[in-house]
Write an enzyme that holds these catalytic residues in place. Structure first.
Site, short mmCIF file in Angstrom:
data_model
loop_
_atom_site.label_atom_id
_atom_site.label_comp_id
_atom_site.label_asym_id
_atom_site.label_seq_id
_atom_site.Cartn_x
_atom_site.Cartn_y
_atom_site.Cartn_z
CB SER A 79 -0.94 0.01 1.22
OG SER A 79 -0.20 0.11 2.41
CG HIS A 80 1.12 5.79 -1.83
ND1 HIS A 80 1.14 6.84 -0.94
CD2 HIS A 80 1.92 6.15 -2.86
CE1 HIS A 80 1.90 7.80 -1.42
NE2 HIS A 80 2.39 7.40 -2.58
N PRO A 81 1.95 4.79 1.38
CG PRO A 81 3.94 5.91 1.75
CD PRO A 81 3.25 5.00 0.78
#
Length: 183
Positions: A79-81
């Site tokens: 996942s993108h932070p």
């Protein structure tokens, strides 16, 4: 390596050599800039590239976020932070990627999934709230996506102008160690 891999799992190596590639790209930019400068003043220029500097520059988003929050950032898996949903989700036949990284795309995604209640859930109204409530958001999305194969959802999401595609891990790779030719 504290940023790679999955939370609560051992660190993982990044899939490619970003230190080497980043340094090469920054060197190419430096050389082109030096050549351009030479056309203006006929003087040479020294190009100095530090691989660690290049790696730090390529991590600017994570480094800046760590500085702002005064805490050490952890691994986030796939996942993108700071964008949600921007990760893989389970379908009947494997995982696929949804990249709905802003509020408008999130609403389009929910509509394409036929689950507008997800977009109206108070926990998911903004990107910041979705990031804070990522596990609950992923559970709500996967409750829907598990019901059909990947391609069904990818087609629906892309038709709604919401980026989605198969995960590279869900497709087979045609190159194997035994199929490579010796040179």
């Amino acid at each position: 390596m504290s940023l790679t891999g999955w939370p609560d799992a051992p660190p993982a190596r990044v899939g490619t050599s970003f230190g080497d590639l980043g340094a090469a790209l920054f060197a190419a930019i430096g050389i082109v800039s030096a050549l351009f400068k030479r056309t203006k003043d006929a003087q040479g220029t020294r190009v100095d590239i530090g691989m660690l500097d290049c790696q730090a520059a390529l991590m600017e988003t994570r480094s800046r976020a760590s500085t702002w929050r005064a805490r050490c950032l952890r691994a986030t898996g796939d996942s993108h932070p700071s964008l949600a949903p921007f990760e893989t989700f389970v379908a009947q036949d494997g995982r696929f990627v949804i990249a709905a990284g802003n509020d408008q795309l999130f609403m389009l995604m929910a509509d394409a999934l036929g689950a507008t209640e997800i977009a109206l859930d108070p926990r998911f109204l903004t990107n910041d709230l979705r990031c804070r409530n990522r596990p609950a958001m992923a559970q709500a999305i996967e409750a829907v996506t598990k019901t059909q194969p990947q391609q069904h959802w990818i087609d629906r999401l892309n038709a709604a102008v919401c980026p989605a595609r198969r995960s590279t891990r869900s497709t087979s790779c045609s190159i194997t160690r035994s199929s490579r030719r010796a040179t």
